[in-house]
Design an enzyme around this catalytic site. Structure first.
Site, mmCIF file in Angstrom:
data_model
loop_
_atom_site.group_PDB
_atom_site.id
_atom_site.type_symbol
_atom_site.label_atom_id
_atom_site.label_comp_id
_atom_site.label_asym_id
_atom_site.label_seq_id
_atom_site.Cartn_x
_atom_site.Cartn_y
_atom_site.Cartn_z
ATOM 1 N N LYS A 174 -10.785 29.854 -70.326
ATOM 2 C CA LYS A 174 -10.641 31.309 -70.286
ATOM 3 C C LYS A 174 -10.130 31.738 -68.920
ATOM 4 O O LYS A 174 -10.835 31.606 -67.923
ATOM 5 C CB LYS A 174 -12.004 31.985 -70.524
ATOM 6 C CG LYS A 174 -11.848 33.473 -70.747
ATOM 7 C CD LYS A 174 -13.145 34.233 -70.558
ATOM 8 C CE LYS A 174 -13.200 34.993 -69.270
ATOM 9 N NZ LYS A 174 -12.066 35.881 -68.997
ATOM 10 N N GLY A 227 -15.466 31.903 -59.577
ATOM 11 C CA GLY A 227 -15.487 33.358 -59.604
ATOM 12 C C GLY A 227 -16.551 33.870 -58.653
ATOM 13 O O GLY A 227 -16.924 33.185 -57.691
ATOM 14 N N THR A 231 -21.441 36.535 -61.098
ATOM 15 C CA THR A 231 -21.158 35.936 -62.410
ATOM 16 C C THR A 231 -21.690 34.505 -62.462
ATOM 17 O O THR A 231 -22.237 34.076 -63.485
ATOM 18 C CB THR A 231 -19.639 35.947 -62.705
ATOM 19 O OG1 THR A 231 -19.167 37.278 -62.572
ATOM 20 C CG2 THR A 231 -19.342 35.446 -64.093
ATOM 21 N N GLU A 249 -18.087 27.426 -58.468
ATOM 22 C CA GLU A 249 -17.367 27.709 -57.207
ATOM 23 C C GLU A 249 -17.373 29.212 -57.047
ATOM 24 O O GLU A 249 -16.787 29.920 -57.853
ATOM 25 C CB GLU A 249 -15.917 27.198 -57.284
ATOM 26 C CG GLU A 249 -15.784 25.699 -57.427
ATOM 27 C CD GLU A 249 -16.280 24.951 -56.204
ATOM 28 O OE1 GLU A 249 -16.404 25.559 -55.123
ATOM 29 O OE2 GLU A 249 -16.571 23.757 -56.339
ATOM 30 N N CYS A 284 -10.730 32.707 -51.677
ATOM 31 C CA CYS A 284 -12.136 32.446 -51.351
ATOM 32 C C CYS A 284 -12.267 31.727 -50.011
ATOM 33 O O CYS A 284 -13.311 31.768 -49.384
ATOM 34 C CB CYS A 284 -12.759 31.605 -52.463
ATOM 35 S SG CYS A 284 -11.804 30.109 -52.767
ATOM 36 N N GLU A 386 -19.140 39.590 -49.031
ATOM 37 C CA GLU A 386 -17.729 39.292 -49.279
ATOM 38 C C GLU A 386 -16.965 40.584 -49.585
ATOM 39 O O GLU A 386 -17.424 41.410 -50.369
ATOM 40 C CB GLU A 386 -17.626 38.340 -50.481
ATOM 41 C CG GLU A 386 -16.208 37.913 -50.763
ATOM 42 C CD GLU A 386 -16.110 36.970 -51.969
ATOM 43 O OE1 GLU A 386 -16.638 37.303 -53.047
ATOM 44 O OE2 GLU A 386 -15.494 35.898 -51.821
HETATM 45 P P1 NAD Z 1 -15.562 37.207 -61.629
HETATM 46 O O1 NAD Z 1 -16.844 36.503 -61.410
HETATM 47 O O2 NAD Z 1 -15.588 38.653 -61.904
HETATM 48 O O3 NAD Z 1 -14.760 36.553 -62.835
HETATM 49 C C1 NAD Z 1 -14.437 35.189 -62.875
HETATM 50 C C2 NAD Z 1 -14.272 34.764 -64.316
HETATM 51 O O4 NAD Z 1 -15.549 34.823 -64.953
HETATM 52 C C3 NAD Z 1 -13.338 35.663 -65.133
HETATM 53 O O5 NAD Z 1 -12.600 34.867 -66.032
HETATM 54 C C4 NAD Z 1 -14.317 36.559 -65.880
HETATM 55 O O6 NAD Z 1 -13.801 37.097 -67.065
HETATM 56 C C5 NAD Z 1 -15.456 35.586 -66.152
HETATM 57 N N1 NAD Z 1 -16.765 36.217 -66.415
HETATM 58 C C6 NAD Z 1 -17.208 37.427 -66.008
HETATM 59 N N2 NAD Z 1 -18.455 37.643 -66.473
HETATM 60 C C7 NAD Z 1 -18.810 36.545 -67.176
HETATM 61 C C8 NAD Z 1 -20.000 36.156 -67.881
HETATM 62 N N3 NAD Z 1 -21.067 36.961 -67.963
HETATM 63 N N4 NAD Z 1 -20.026 34.937 -68.467
HETATM 64 C C9 NAD Z 1 -18.967 34.092 -68.379
HETATM 65 N N5 NAD Z 1 -17.817 34.427 -67.737
HETATM 66 C C10 NAD Z 1 -17.745 35.624 -67.135
HETATM 67 O O7 NAD Z 1 -14.668 36.859 -60.355
HETATM 68 P P2 NAD Z 1 -13.235 37.455 -60.015
HETATM 69 O O8 NAD Z 1 -13.429 38.860 -59.552
HETATM 70 O O9 NAD Z 1 -12.300 37.151 -61.115
HETATM 71 O O10 NAD Z 1 -12.808 36.515 -58.782
HETATM 72 C C11 NAD Z 1 -13.103 36.795 -57.451
HETATM 73 C C12 NAD Z 1 -14.269 35.946 -56.992
HETATM 74 O O11 NAD Z 1 -13.967 34.567 -57.173
HETATM 75 C C13 NAD Z 1 -14.561 36.097 -55.514
HETATM 76 O O12 NAD Z 1 -15.936 36.224 -55.347
HETATM 77 C C14 NAD Z 1 -14.062 34.789 -54.917
HETATM 78 O O13 NAD Z 1 -14.698 34.403 -53.724
HETATM 79 C C15 NAD Z 1 -14.345 33.843 -56.016
HETATM 80 N N6 NAD Z 1 -13.535 32.629 -55.882
HETATM 81 C C16 NAD Z 1 -14.153 31.476 -55.495
HETATM 82 C C17 NAD Z 1 -13.412 30.311 -55.323
HETATM 83 C C18 NAD Z 1 -14.050 29.019 -54.905
HETATM 84 O O14 NAD Z 1 -13.401 27.982 -54.992
HETATM 85 N N7 NAD Z 1 -15.286 29.022 -54.458
HETATM 86 C C19 NAD Z 1 -12.030 30.342 -55.572
HETATM 87 C C20 NAD Z 1 -11.450 31.546 -55.959
HETATM 88 C C21 NAD Z 1 -12.208 32.687 -56.120
#
Ligand code: NAD
Length: 482
Positions: A174, A227, A231, A249, A284, A386
């Site tokens: 997804k 993400g 989440t 991650e 990130c 963040e």
């Molecule tokens: P998010 O957590 O809002 O969403 C990430 C993914 O999770 C999306 O596909 C979303 O639809 C899905 N999601 C949301 N709620 C969910 C649930 N209840 N169950 C299952 N899936 C769900 O994050 P975002 O806003 O898309 O991304 C930004 C974040 O990602 C920042 O916090 C960033 O630091 C982090 N990030 C971390 C890394 C890493 O390697 N550590 C890399 C890139 C981004």
């Protein structure tokens, strides 16, 4: 012009959501919708899980070289569409096309190739003594779930899918509903490349609907998630009910630590600037807290600000733009609110601090000027939480001990960079800071064989190299008596 309608990929076929509903997908540079993606739900995840389950035994039974060949074919197809995919990635996310062309899409190709090769080179473990031969079978888990964010869409999507498939699993993936376009393109390419039906299924839609249904699905044996920490916590707790394997991650609040003895050549200073503002600060791994030793603080600040102020914010389609638009109206509002909060906390804005109006087709886009703020203590919200935008805070420190204390003064622990010409100091500080990744005199220099991930609220588990292959397999020990 009608909006481009994206499809799910289920059982080797492109299809709409079972509900027939769609979500609008916006172009951040213009603030207008440019596509619609399926608003999928439990029925779509069920169909994907059934297809993935049917495909699992056949895919797992293929020799590793065969699975590798499929991944190489997909990599070549992505590479052949590099320019189109870079434009799609930019349109969806707001990042400069040039960045997508030089980083996002080439790295997606590299992910597919890397794991295609890794799986053919992965040695088995054996333990021999006088009584027995023990060897470890690493078997695929079956059907696994990959959930990725919007900031590096195809890059992080393939970073999960490639090891999962290489290790012999079938996948339900997804992408973020905010940036679904290149995942849809990957669906088209998977069909074109003849990937067997059901091996890779891509289901679009909202996290709490599609993502949650994946996490709760009894057929899905593991979830690899990238993400936000919020989440990640929800996924960890939902997955615990069925003892699913999870790799998380999550967010970061990374320090870049500049010691007085650092080689601050122009090139190094450019890297330090890039570490804060690349991809509009929406990586990130970006260093959003810049710790500078007090003895060089004034001089450093002057040189640093000159470079930051020279960064050009503009139409992502223009090669002249260093920064494009933030990914969404909601994220733009969040970043602007964080800047206001920093001011309320007593921060002094040294650069940026405001939205940028880009005239012409981008007049309604979500652009923010690269922002530098000083005068805030480590324990304020701005320096602990963040922001994930083009906002860097400057913090002076006196000695190593203080630098370590400031660096560790957050719940996050993803990545840090250290700038010093003293290798003893570099090693000492690297060992004392609580981060999963430490770069010394560089930033975002990636070798895909290395373990990748964070500690504290930034991550659980590691991706990269054999770590990812281990995650996507179950170890079974077999003991044969001598
Ligand atoms: P998010 O957590 O809002 O969403 C990430 C993914 O999770 C999306 O596909 C979303 O639809 C899905 N999601 C949301 N709620 C969910 C649930 N209840 N169950 C299952 N899936 C769900 O994050 P975002 O806003 O898309 O991304 C930004 C974040 O990602 C920042 O916090 C960033 O630091 C982090 N990030 C971390 C890394 C890493 O390697 N550590 C890399 C890139 C981004």
């Amino acid at each position: 012009m009608p909006l481009l309608a994206l499809s799910n990929l289920v059982d080797g076929r492109l299809c709409p959501a079972a509900s027939g509903d769609y979500l609008d997908v916006f172009e951040p540079a213009t603030g207008k919708p440019h596509a619609r993606c399926p608003d999928s739900g439990t029925r779509d995840v069920d169909a994907a899980a059934a297809a993935a389950r049917r495909a699992a035994p056949g895919w797992a039974a293929l020799p590793a070289q065969e699975r590798a060949r499929h991944l190489h074919r997909l990599a070549a197809a992505v590479e052949a569409r590099l320019d189109d995919l870079a434009r799609d990635e930019s349109r969806d996310s707001g990042k400069p096309v040039a960045l997508a062309r030089s980083v996002d899409i080439p790295r997606s190709v590299a992910n597919l190739r890397f794991f295609a090769e890794a799986i053919t080179q992965w040695p088995s473990e054996a333990h021999v003594d006088a009584r027995a031969l023990n060897f470890t079978l690493r078997q695929p888990l079956g059907v696994v779930g990959c959930i990725s964010p919007w900031n590096l869409p195809l890059y992080l999507f393939t970073w999960k899918i490639a090891p999962a498939l290489a290790a012999g699993n079938t996948v339900i993936a997804k992408p973020s509903e905010v940036t679904p376009l290149t995942a849809f393109r990957l669906s088209e390419l998977a069909i074109e490349c003849g990937l067997p039906p059901g091996v890779l299924n891509i289901v679009h839609g909202l996290g709490p609907k599609v993502g949650q249904a994946m996490v709760e699905h009894p057929q899905v044996k593991a979830i690899s998630f990238t993400g936000s920490t919020r989440t990640g916590a929800a996924i960890a707790s939902a997955a615990a009910k069925s003892f699913k394997k999870v790799s998380l991650e999550m967010g970061g609040k990374n320090p870049a630590i500049v010691f007085a003895d650092a080689d601050l050549s122009d090139a190094n200073l450019d890297t330090i600037v890039r570490s804060g503002f690349s991809n509009q600060g929406e990586i990130c791994l970006c260093g959003s807290r810049l710790l500078v030793q007090r003895s060089i603080f004034e001089e450093f600040r002057q040189r640093y600000l000159a470079k930051v102020k020279a960064l050009r914010v503009g139409d992502p389609e223009s090669d002249a733009s260093d920064l494009g638009a933030l990914v969404s109206q909601a994220h733009f509002d969040k970043v602007m609110a964080c800047i206001e909060r920093a001011k309320a906390e007593g921060g002094r804005v040294l650069a940026g601090g405001q939205a940028v109006n880009v005239p012409g087709r981008c007049a309604d886009g979500w652009f923010v000027a690269p922002t530098v703020i000083e005068g805030l203590p480590q324990d304020c919200a701005t320096n602990r939480e963040e922001i994930f935008g083009p906002v860097v805070t400057l913090l002076p420190f006196d000695d190593e001990a203080e630098a370590v204390a400031i660096a560790n003064g957050t719940e996050y622990g993803l990545a840090a960079s250290l700038w010093t010409s003293n290798l003893d100091r570099a090693q000492r500080v690297a060992a004392r800071i609580d981060f999963g990744i430490v770069w010394i005199n560089c930033w975002m220099l990636r070798d895909l064989r290395t373990p990748f991930g964070g500690v504290k609220h930034s991550g659980v588990g590691r991706e990269g190299g054999v770590e990812a292959l281990r995650f996507f397999t179950e170890a079974k020990n077999i003991c044969i008596a001598s």
